[in-house]
Design a protein around this motif. Structure first.
Motif, PDB file in Angstrom:
ATOM      1  N   LEU A  97      -5.901 -70.630  10.164  1.00 15.86           N
ATOM      2  CA  LEU A  97      -6.248 -69.904  11.387  1.00 15.86           C
ATOM      3  C   LEU A  97      -7.501 -69.060  11.166  1.00 15.86           C
ATOM      4  O   LEU A  97      -7.862 -68.762  10.028  1.00 15.86           O
ATOM      5  CB  LEU A  97      -5.065 -69.035  11.813  1.00 15.86           C
ATOM      6  CG  LEU A  97      -3.755 -69.807  12.047  1.00 15.86           C
ATOM      7  CD1 LEU A  97      -2.602 -68.846  12.272  1.00 15.86           C
ATOM      8  CD2 LEU A  97      -3.909 -70.766  13.222  1.00 15.86           C
ATOM      9  N   ASP A  98      -8.137 -68.646  12.246  1.00 17.14           N
ATOM     10  CA  ASP A  98      -9.405 -67.932  12.069  1.00 17.14           C
ATOM     11  C   ASP A  98      -9.397 -66.455  12.435  1.00 17.14           C
ATOM     12  O   ASP A  98     -10.364 -65.751  12.187  1.00 17.14           O
ATOM     13  CB  ASP A  98     -10.534 -68.634  12.808  1.00 17.14           C
ATOM     14  CG  ASP A  98     -10.304 -68.753  14.306  1.00 17.14           C
ATOM     15  OD1 ASP A  98      -9.352 -68.145  14.823  1.00 17.14           O
ATOM     16  OD2 ASP A  98     -11.094 -69.467  14.950  1.00 17.14           O
ATOM     17  N   MET A 103     -17.777 -64.270  10.169  1.00  9.07           N
ATOM     18  CA  MET A 103     -18.303 -64.416   8.809  1.00  9.07           C
ATOM     19  C   MET A 103     -19.072 -65.722   8.665  1.00  9.07           C
ATOM     20  O   MET A 103     -18.776 -66.700   9.356  1.00  9.07           O
ATOM     21  CB  MET A 103     -17.145 -64.392   7.802  1.00  9.07           C
ATOM     22  CG  MET A 103     -16.401 -63.074   7.775  1.00  9.07           C
ATOM     23  SD  MET A 103     -14.868 -63.124   6.798  1.00  9.07           S
ATOM     24  CE  MET A 103     -15.457 -63.639   5.201  1.00  9.07           C
ATOM     25  N   PRO A 104     -20.027 -65.774   7.757  1.00 15.33           N
ATOM     26  CA  PRO A 104     -20.735 -67.031   7.501  1.00 15.33           C
ATOM     27  C   PRO A 104     -19.755 -68.124   7.048  1.00 15.33           C
ATOM     28  O   PRO A 104     -18.819 -67.853   6.285  1.00 15.33           O
ATOM     29  CB  PRO A 104     -21.720 -66.680   6.377  1.00 15.33           C
ATOM     30  CG  PRO A 104     -21.872 -65.190   6.452  1.00 15.33           C
ATOM     31  CD  PRO A 104     -20.559 -64.671   6.942  1.00 15.33           C
ATOM     32  N   ALA A 105     -19.976 -69.341   7.499  1.00 12.66           N
ATOM     33  CA  ALA A 105     -19.077 -70.459   7.205  1.00 12.66           C
ATOM     34  C   ALA A 105     -18.884 -70.663   5.704  1.00 12.66           C
ATOM     35  O   ALA A 105     -17.766 -70.972   5.259  1.00 12.66           O
ATOM     36  CB  ALA A 105     -19.596 -71.736   7.860  1.00 12.66           C
ATOM     37  N   LYS A 106     -19.926 -70.488   4.911  1.00 13.55           N
ATOM     38  CA  LYS A 106     -19.802 -70.666   3.453  1.00 13.55           C
ATOM     39  C   LYS A 106     -18.867 -69.618   2.838  1.00 13.55           C
ATOM     40  O   LYS A 106     -18.115 -69.927   1.916  1.00 13.55           O
ATOM     41  CB  LYS A 106     -21.178 -70.595   2.775  1.00 13.55           C
ATOM     42  CG  LYS A 106     -22.024 -71.809   2.998  1.00 13.55           C
ATOM     43  CD  LYS A 106     -23.341 -71.694   2.248  1.00 13.55           C
ATOM     44  CE  LYS A 106     -24.187 -72.921   2.474  1.00 13.55           C
ATOM     45  NZ  LYS A 106     -25.447 -72.843   1.722  1.00 13.55           N
ATOM     46  N   ARG A 158     -15.252 -70.378   1.028  1.00 15.08           N
ATOM     47  CA  ARG A 158     -14.984 -69.854  -0.321  1.00 15.08           C
ATOM     48  C   ARG A 158     -13.675 -69.058  -0.338  1.00 15.08           C
ATOM     49  O   ARG A 158     -12.847 -69.218  -1.229  1.00 15.08           O
ATOM     50  CB  ARG A 158     -16.152 -68.982  -0.780  1.00 15.08           C
ATOM     51  CG  ARG A 158     -15.991 -68.400  -2.148  1.00 15.08           C
ATOM     52  CD  ARG A 158     -16.206 -69.441  -3.216  1.00 15.08           C
ATOM     53  NE  ARG A 158     -16.249 -68.768  -4.500  1.00 15.08           N
ATOM     54  CZ  ARG A 158     -15.761 -69.271  -5.591  1.00 15.08           C
ATOM     55  NH1 ARG A 158     -15.234 -70.470  -5.597  1.00 15.08           N
ATOM     56  NH2 ARG A 158     -15.823 -68.602  -6.712  1.00 15.08           N
ATOM     57  N   CYS A 159     -13.491 -68.178   0.648  1.00 16.95           N
ATOM     58  CA  CYS A 159     -12.249 -67.399   0.739  1.00 16.95           C
ATOM     59  C   CYS A 159     -11.048 -68.327   0.853  1.00 16.95           C
ATOM     60  O   CYS A 159     -10.046 -68.154   0.145  1.00 16.95           O
ATOM     61  CB  CYS A 159     -12.292 -66.466   1.943  1.00 16.95           C
ATOM     62  SG  CYS A 159     -13.399 -65.061   1.770  1.00 16.95           S
ATOM     63  N   ARG A 160     -11.137 -69.303   1.730  1.00 13.12           N
ATOM     64  CA  ARG A 160     -10.014 -70.221   1.915  1.00 13.12           C
ATOM     65  C   ARG A 160      -9.713 -71.008   0.650  1.00 13.12           C
ATOM     66  O   ARG A 160      -8.551 -71.251   0.326  1.00 13.12           O
ATOM     67  CB  ARG A 160     -10.293 -71.144   3.095  1.00 13.12           C
ATOM     68  CG  ARG A 160     -10.160 -70.413   4.410  1.00 13.12           C
ATOM     69  CD  ARG A 160     -10.467 -71.279   5.590  1.00 13.12           C
ATOM     70  NE  ARG A 160     -10.030 -70.601   6.811  1.00 13.12           N
ATOM     71  CZ  ARG A 160     -10.496 -70.884   8.016  1.00 13.12           C
ATOM     72  NH1 ARG A 160     -11.402 -71.838   8.182  1.00 13.12           N
ATOM     73  NH2 ARG A 160     -10.048 -70.214   9.061  1.00 13.12           N
TER      74      ARG A 160
END
Length: 109
Positions: free
Chosen positions: A43-44, A54-57, A61-63
């Motif tokens: 989920l976002d 947040m930036p997609a990159k 990375r977090c995910r």
């Protein structure tokens, strides 16, 4: 609440109480409207987190990192344990205040 704030040097001394708290709260459901790091893999947004900003990159990375620790235990976490939120009461017990960041999440957080 009467008492004195703990010092930064005393933080490690409360680890046994925090571990016991996590053990006692394993079965408690998520705070309404909030998401755990495990929920945020799919989920976002939820609670005070909005990955859409947040930036997609960074999100990727977090995910990836959340996925890597997904087998850890979930329980209620305070979310902001620091000396300013810990009071040694006059009877010697420790009170943890300021629960506005709490949620069910991995006990790593």
């Amino acid at each position: 609440m009467d008492g004195n704030l703990l010092s930064a040097d005393e933080l490690l001394s409360i680890r046994p109480q925090i571990v016991a708290f996590h053990a006692a709260t394993k079965g408690i459901p998520q705070r309404p409207g909030f998401l755990s790091s495990q929920d945020l893999i799919e989920l976002d947004h939820g609670g005070d987190v909005d990955l859409r900003t947040m930036p997609a990159k960074v999100v990727a990375r977090c995910r990836g990192l959340w996925s890597a620790v997904s087998e850890q235990t979930e329980a209620v976490i305070h979310g902001d344990i620091n000396p300013g939120n810990l009071i040694r009461c006059s009877d010697g017990s420790i009170a943890l205040i300021d629960w506005d960041e709490c949620r069910r999440d991995l006990v790593l957080f």
